[in-house]
Design an enzyme around this catalytic site. Structure first.
Site, short mmCIF file in Angstrom:
data_model
loop_
_atom_site.label_atom_id
_atom_site.label_comp_id
_atom_site.label_asym_id
_atom_site.label_seq_id
_atom_site.Cartn_x
_atom_site.Cartn_y
_atom_site.Cartn_z
CB CYS A 140 38.49 44.23 44.87
SG CYS A 140 38.26 45.70 43.85
NE ARG A 171 40.80 37.28 41.00
CZ ARG A 171 40.44 38.50 40.61
NH1 ARG A 171 39.18 38.87 40.65
NH2 ARG A 171 41.36 39.35 40.18
#
Length: 284
Positions: free
Chosen positions: A234, A178
């Site tokens: 995040c 990611r």
């Protein structure tokens, strides 16, 4: 004292009057699963706080998928749960400590020092033969008086101002694919904030699910200077919090959370997006 406490530590203090245990179990995409799991069984005396209903504000145009809750509303909810600033709070979940760390961070943000995360989580507690129950305790409401530590958090403008600045390190806490922009199962844009390095939050735990000790956490961040300002993010500001906890355990003191994180960053079309591995580029 460490912010991580063992099952043995909690078991010895299970019925002490100044200890409040908070069940933070939550599953993305299954908004009722945590409450249902709590209703079925939980650590005796635990109260339940939900990531989206209690520990986040409603989603807006900006602010990310789990915006920080309104301070007054959060303080009121904590009071309803029987928590005030005199209590020792122990949070647990079944998601590797990510949801429990969100509560840990929020309480620290509100000025609360005596807050801890239970090592390993509920399933390990149950498998170890520790007591569980479906009974819910009678809660006596408290008044929670917050003293917000504004220096623990940064917003999108702060991050923009610090991009490329000396003495500032951006830490992306998501899994490497990611971070590199190879996949993005949740947010509409793949990649990372330019200049960020990757430290997957899950690497703060051992293979058996227990939290790594302070020296092991220090090894994860050995290439960083404790003199630097460390900004952690995040996808939505939740799984960054275990990395904040790990960095503090490793001795870092100037650690801040970009609360909106990636989902907030990409809500501004003018913000730059990077892909690939920043650290590999630096080594070239």
């Amino acid at each position: 004292m460490s912010s991580i406490v063992s099952m043995r530590w909690l078991l010895a203090r299970l019925y002490e009057s100044d200890v409040v245990i908070v069940d933070c179990r939550f599953q993305l995409g299954k908004p009722d699963a945590g409450q249902e799991a709590y209703n079925e069984s939980h650590i005796p005396g635990a109260v339940y706080l939900d990531l989206e209903r209690d520990l986040s504000a409603p989603i807006g145009e900006h602010g990310g998928r789990h915006p920080l809750p309104d301070v007054a509303q959060l303080a009121a909810r904590l009071g309803q749960a029987g928590i005030d600033r005199t209590m020792r709070v122990v949070a647990y979940d079944d998601q590797g400590g990510a949801m429990a760390s969100r509560l840990w961070w929020l309480l620290r943000y509100l000025g609360h020092n005596e807050v801890y995360v239970l090592d390993e989580g509920f399933t390990a507690w149950k498998q170890a033969g520790c007591p569980v129950t479906g009974d819910q305790k009678v809660i006596f409401p408290k008044v929670y008086l917050a003293e917000v530590r504004h220096n623990m958090v940064v917003d999108v403008d702060d991050v923009r101002e610090r991009l490329g600045a000396a003495g500032v390190v951006l830490v992306d806490s998501r899994e490497a694919p990611r971070y590199r922009g190879e996949v993005e199962p949740i947010d509409p844009v793949a990649g990372h904030i330019p200049g960020a390095i990757n430290r997957f939050w899950g690497d703060g735990r051992r293979a058996d699910g227990s939290w790594k000790a302070a020296a092991e956490q220090a090894e994860r961040f050995a290439d960083l200077s404790q003199e630097d300002e460390i900004i952690v993010y995040c996808g939505s500001g939740v799984t960054a919090t275990p990395n904040v906890l790990a960095l503090e355990a490793a001795g870092f003191r100037n650690v801040k959370l970009y609360a909106g994180s990636w989902s907030d960053w990409i809500s501004y079309g003018e913000n730059a997006v990077a892909t690939g591995n920043e650290e590999e580029r630096k080594d070239v």
